[in-house]
Motif scaffolding. Structure first.
Motif, PDB file in Angstrom:
ATOM      1  N   VAL A 127       7.685 -25.769  20.160  1.00 30.67           N
ATOM      2  CA  VAL A 127       8.425 -26.646  19.247  1.00 30.67           C
ATOM      3  C   VAL A 127       8.737 -25.971  17.917  1.00 30.67           C
ATOM      4  N   GLY A 128       8.228 -24.774  17.712  1.00 30.71           N
ATOM      5  CA  GLY A 128       8.515 -24.038  16.492  1.00 30.71           C
ATOM      6  C   GLY A 128       7.628 -22.822  16.397  1.00 30.71           C
ATOM      7  N   HIS A 129       7.913 -21.996  15.410  1.00 34.36           N
ATOM      8  CA  HIS A 129       7.080 -20.819  15.169  1.00 34.36           C
ATOM      9  C   HIS A 129       7.246 -20.360  13.732  1.00 34.36           C
ATOM     10  N   ARG A 130       6.252 -19.602  13.267  1.00 33.96           N
ATOM     11  CA  ARG A 130       6.279 -19.011  11.934  1.00 33.96           C
ATOM     12  C   ARG A 130       5.802 -17.573  12.057  1.00 33.96           C
ATOM     13  N   MET A 131       6.293 -16.737  11.174  1.00 32.66           N
ATOM     14  CA  MET A 131       5.828 -15.362  11.163  1.00 32.66           C
ATOM     15  C   MET A 131       5.713 -14.895   9.724  1.00 32.66           C
ATOM     16  N   GLU A 132       4.554 -14.370   9.386  1.00 34.97           N
ATOM     17  CA  GLU A 132       4.339 -13.725   8.102  1.00 34.97           C
ATOM     18  C   GLU A 132       3.839 -12.323   8.394  1.00 34.97           C
ATOM     19  N   ILE A 133       4.486 -11.353   7.808  1.00 42.04           N
ATOM     20  CA  ILE A 133       4.073  -9.967   7.964  1.00 42.04           C
ATOM     21  C   ILE A 133       3.535  -9.508   6.618  1.00 42.04           C
ATOM     22  N   PHE A 134       2.284  -9.061   6.624  1.00 41.45           N
ATOM     23  CA  PHE A 134       1.653  -8.605   5.396  1.00 41.45           C
ATOM     24  C   PHE A 134       1.941  -7.116   5.225  1.00 41.45           C
ATOM     25  N   ILE A 135       2.447  -6.768   4.052  1.00 38.79           N
ATOM     26  CA  ILE A 135       2.903  -5.412   3.776  1.00 38.79           C
ATOM     27  C   ILE A 135       2.357  -4.940   2.429  1.00 38.79           C
ATOM     28  N   THR A 136       2.608  -3.670   2.120  1.00 39.68           N
ATOM     29  CA  THR A 136       2.520  -3.172   0.754  1.00 39.68           C
ATOM     30  C   THR A 136       3.974  -2.944   0.361  1.00 39.68           C
ATOM     31  N   CYS A 137       4.440  -3.696  -0.628  1.00 36.65           N
ATOM     32  CA  CYS A 137       5.864  -3.643  -0.983  1.00 36.65           C
ATOM     33  C   CYS A 137       6.226  -2.293  -1.606  1.00 36.65           C
ATOM     34  N   ASN A 138       7.511  -2.011  -1.639  1.00 38.74           N
ATOM     35  CA  ASN A 138       7.998  -0.739  -2.185  1.00 38.74           C
ATOM     36  C   ASN A 138       7.586  -0.542  -3.633  1.00 38.74           C
ATOM     37  N   GLN A 139       7.574  -1.621  -4.428  1.00 40.52           N
ATOM     38  CA  GLN A 139       7.178  -1.487  -5.834  1.00 40.52           C
ATOM     39  C   GLN A 139       5.718  -1.061  -5.944  1.00 40.52           C
ATOM     40  N   CYS A 140       4.851  -1.664  -5.148  1.00 36.58           N
ATOM     41  CA  CYS A 140       3.432  -1.287  -5.176  1.00 36.58           C
ATOM     42  C   CYS A 140       3.242   0.136  -4.663  1.00 36.58           C
ATOM     43  N   LEU A 141       3.998   0.510  -3.631  1.00 34.22           N
ATOM     44  CA  LEU A 141       3.922   1.890  -3.134  1.00 34.22           C
ATOM     45  C   LEU A 141       4.356   2.873  -4.216  1.00 34.22           C
ATOM     46  N   ALA A 142       5.445   2.541  -4.927  1.00 32.97           N
ATOM     47  CA  ALA A 142       5.931   3.413  -5.998  1.00 32.97           C
ATOM     48  C   ALA A 142       4.923   3.480  -7.138  1.00 32.97           C
ATOM     49  N   ASP A 143       4.339   2.345  -7.495  1.00 33.32           N
ATOM     50  CA  ASP A 143       3.338   2.325  -8.564  1.00 33.32           C
ATOM     51  C   ASP A 143       2.129   3.162  -8.174  1.00 33.32           C
ATOM     52  N   ASN A 144       1.730   3.063  -6.901  1.00 36.27           N
ATOM     53  CA  ASN A 144       0.594   3.828  -6.412  1.00 36.27           C
ATOM     54  C   ASN A 144       0.895   5.319  -6.425  1.00 36.27           C
ATOM     55  N   ALA A 145       2.128   5.690  -6.039  1.00 40.80           N
ATOM     56  CA  ALA A 145       2.518   7.101  -6.029  1.00 40.80           C
ATOM     57  C   ALA A 145       2.514   7.665  -7.449  1.00 40.80           C
ATOM     58  N   LYS A 146       2.955   6.876  -8.407  1.00 34.88           N
ATOM     59  CA  LYS A 146       2.945   7.309  -9.811  1.00 34.88           C
ATOM     60  C   LYS A 146       1.511   7.526 -10.269  1.00 34.88           C
ATOM     61  N   GLY A 147       0.627   6.633  -9.880  1.00 33.33           N
ATOM     62  CA  GLY A 147      -0.787   6.749 -10.270  1.00 33.33           C
ATOM     63  C   GLY A 147      -1.435   7.967  -9.634  1.00 33.33           C
ATOM     64  N   ASP A 148      -1.065   8.255  -8.362  1.00 36.02           N
ATOM     65  CA  ASP A 148      -1.630   9.413  -7.670  1.00 36.02           C
ATOM     66  C   ASP A 148      -1.174  10.714  -8.320  1.00 36.02           C
ATOM     67  N   SER A 149       0.060  10.754  -8.795  1.00 36.86           N
ATOM     68  CA  SER A 149       0.575  12.008  -9.352  1.00 36.86           C
ATOM     69  C   SER A 149      -0.068  12.314 -10.704  1.00 36.86           C
ATOM     70  N   HIS A 150      -0.677  11.304 -11.336  1.00 40.91           N
ATOM     71  CA  HIS A 150      -1.310  11.518 -12.633  1.00 40.91           C
ATOM     72  C   HIS A 150      -2.786  11.865 -12.505  1.00 40.91           C
ATOM     73  N   ALA A 151      -3.294  11.787 -11.300  1.00 39.71           N
ATOM     74  CA  ALA A 151      -4.736  12.018 -11.102  1.00 39.71           C
ATOM     75  C   ALA A 151      -5.110  13.466 -11.197  1.00 39.71           C
TER      76      ALA A 151
END
Length: 151
Positions: A127-151
Protein backbone atom coordinates in the motif's frame (compact mmCIF):
# COMPACT_ATOMS: atom_id res chain seq x y z
CA UNK A 1 14.05 31.23 -1.44
CA UNK A 2 12.18 34.35 -2.40
CA UNK A 3 9.46 35.88 -0.30
CA UNK A 4 6.87 35.05 -2.98
CA UNK A 5 7.73 31.35 -3.00
CA UNK A 6 7.92 31.24 0.80
CA UNK A 7 4.48 32.80 0.99
CA UNK A 8 3.16 30.32 -1.56
CA UNK A 9 4.37 27.35 0.51
CA UNK A 10 2.94 28.87 3.71
CA UNK A 11 -0.44 29.28 2.03
CA UNK A 12 -0.27 25.65 0.85
CA UNK A 13 0.52 24.46 4.38
CA UNK A 14 -2.38 26.47 5.77
CA UNK A 15 -4.61 25.11 2.99
CA UNK A 16 -3.55 21.57 3.90
CA UNK A 17 -4.75 22.20 7.45
CA UNK A 18 -7.99 23.81 6.30
CA UNK A 19 -8.58 20.88 3.91
CA UNK A 20 -8.50 18.65 6.99
CA UNK A 21 -11.28 20.73 8.55
CA UNK A 22 -9.02 22.74 10.86
CA UNK A 23 -9.46 26.46 11.41
CA UNK A 24 -6.69 28.86 10.54
CA UNK A 25 -5.48 30.17 13.88
CA UNK A 26 -2.62 32.52 14.68
CA UNK A 27 -0.76 29.65 16.38
CA UNK A 28 -1.09 27.35 13.35
CA UNK A 29 -0.08 30.22 11.06
CA UNK A 30 3.01 30.82 13.21
CA UNK A 31 3.96 27.13 12.99
CA UNK A 32 3.52 26.94 9.21
CA UNK A 33 5.43 30.19 8.67
CA UNK A 34 8.31 28.94 10.83
CA UNK A 35 8.38 25.63 8.95
CA UNK A 36 8.84 27.43 5.66
CA UNK A 37 11.42 29.79 7.14
CA UNK A 38 13.43 26.73 8.23
CA UNK A 39 14.12 26.02 4.55
CA UNK A 40 15.51 22.61 5.50
CA UNK A 41 14.66 19.72 7.76
CA UNK A 42 13.69 20.49 11.35
CA UNK A 43 12.60 18.75 14.53
CA UNK A 44 9.46 19.39 16.53
CA UNK A 45 11.66 20.42 19.46
CA UNK A 46 13.36 23.07 17.30
CA UNK A 47 9.96 24.54 16.47
CA UNK A 48 8.94 24.52 20.13
CA UNK A 49 12.11 26.42 21.09
CA UNK A 50 11.71 28.90 18.24
CA UNK A 51 8.00 29.48 18.95
CA UNK A 52 7.74 29.91 22.73
CA UNK A 53 4.43 31.74 22.29
CA UNK A 54 2.84 28.62 20.72
CA UNK A 55 1.89 25.72 22.96
CA UNK A 56 3.96 22.57 22.64
CA UNK A 57 0.85 20.45 21.99
CA UNK A 58 -0.21 22.80 19.17
CA UNK A 59 3.21 22.47 17.50
CA UNK A 60 3.11 18.66 17.67
CA UNK A 61 -0.54 18.44 16.55
CA UNK A 62 0.06 20.83 13.63
CA UNK A 63 3.05 18.77 12.50
CA UNK A 64 1.02 15.56 12.77
CA UNK A 65 -1.83 17.05 10.70
CA UNK A 66 0.62 18.26 8.04
CA UNK A 67 2.27 14.83 7.86
CA UNK A 68 -1.15 13.15 7.60
CA UNK A 69 -2.08 15.60 4.83
CA UNK A 70 1.09 14.76 2.90
CA UNK A 71 2.42 18.32 3.19
CA UNK A 72 5.33 17.28 5.43
CA UNK A 73 7.58 14.23 5.32
CA UNK A 74 8.55 12.55 8.59
CA UNK A 75 12.16 11.41 8.42
CA UNK A 76 13.59 8.84 10.81
CA UNK A 77 17.02 9.79 12.10
CA UNK A 78 19.60 7.23 13.17
CA UNK A 79 20.33 8.79 16.56
CA UNK A 80 17.53 11.01 17.69
CA UNK A 81 14.10 12.51 17.26
CA UNK A 82 12.51 12.38 13.82
CA UNK A 83 13.03 15.30 11.49
CA UNK A 84 10.46 16.78 9.13
CA UNK A 85 10.69 18.49 5.77
CA UNK A 86 8.21 20.13 3.44
CA UNK A 87 7.05 17.69 0.75
CA UNK A 88 7.96 19.57 -2.40
CA UNK A 89 7.16 16.81 -4.90
CA UNK A 90 4.39 14.26 -4.82
CA UNK A 91 6.20 10.91 -4.47
CA UNK A 92 9.86 10.96 -3.55
CA UNK A 93 12.53 9.50 -1.32
CA UNK A 94 15.14 11.11 0.90
CA UNK A 95 18.85 11.29 1.50
CA UNK A 96 19.88 12.29 5.01
CA UNK A 97 23.41 13.34 5.88
CA UNK A 98 24.48 11.37 8.95
CA UNK A 99 26.87 14.17 9.94
CA UNK A 100 24.99 17.46 9.51
CA UNK A 101 21.39 16.25 9.05
CA UNK A 102 20.94 17.88 5.62
CA UNK A 103 17.97 16.35 3.80
CA UNK A 104 17.68 15.89 0.06
CA UNK A 105 14.88 14.54 -2.10
CA UNK A 106 15.18 12.24 -5.08
CA UNK A 107 13.00 10.29 -7.43
CA UNK A 108 14.24 7.30 -9.36
CA UNK A 109 12.29 5.01 -11.64
CA UNK A 110 14.38 1.99 -10.60
CA UNK A 111 12.95 2.15 -7.08
CA UNK A 112 9.43 2.08 -8.47
CA UNK A 113 10.28 -0.84 -10.79
CA UNK A 114 11.68 -2.80 -7.83
CA UNK A 115 8.47 -2.13 -5.88
CA UNK A 116 6.34 -3.37 -8.78
CA UNK A 117 8.43 -6.56 -9.03
CA UNK A 118 8.17 -7.11 -5.26
CA UNK A 119 4.36 -7.11 -5.53
CA UNK A 120 4.65 -10.53 -7.20
CA UNK A 121 6.74 -11.95 -4.35
CA UNK A 122 5.04 -10.45 -1.30
CA UNK A 123 2.00 -12.16 0.17
CA UNK A 124 -0.45 -9.24 0.33
CA UNK A 125 -0.95 -5.86 -1.27
CA UNK A 126 1.77 -3.22 -0.98
CA UNK A 127 0.00 0.00 0.00
CA UNK A 128 3.04 2.27 0.07
CA UNK A 129 6.74 2.55 0.71
CA UNK A 130 9.37 4.95 2.00
CA UNK A 131 13.09 5.11 1.44
CA UNK A 132 15.71 7.08 3.32
CA UNK A 133 19.33 6.74 2.33
CA UNK A 134 21.84 7.89 4.91
CA UNK A 135 24.85 9.58 3.36
CA UNK A 136 27.73 11.93 4.06
CA UNK A 137 26.78 14.96 1.99
CA UNK A 138 29.19 16.68 -0.39
CA UNK A 139 29.54 19.68 1.94
CA UNK A 140 30.59 17.47 4.86
CA UNK A 141 32.97 15.55 2.59
CA UNK A 142 34.50 18.84 1.41
CA UNK A 143 34.76 20.14 4.98
CA UNK A 144 36.42 16.90 6.03
CA UNK A 145 38.88 17.07 3.12
CA UNK A 146 39.81 20.63 4.10
CA UNK A 147 40.40 19.51 7.68
CA UNK A 148 42.53 16.56 6.53
CA UNK A 149 44.75 18.77 4.38
CA UNK A 150 45.53 20.96 7.40
CA UNK A 151 46.58 18.08 9.61
Amino acid sequence: MTTDSAQKIEINLINALEDRGLRKTSARAAVTQRIEAAGDAFTAEQLCRELPEVGRATVYRTIRHLVDAGALCKLPILDGAPMYSVARVEHHHHTICSRCGAVGEFRHSTVERVMRSLEKEIDGDIVGHRMEIFITCNQCLADNAKGDSHA
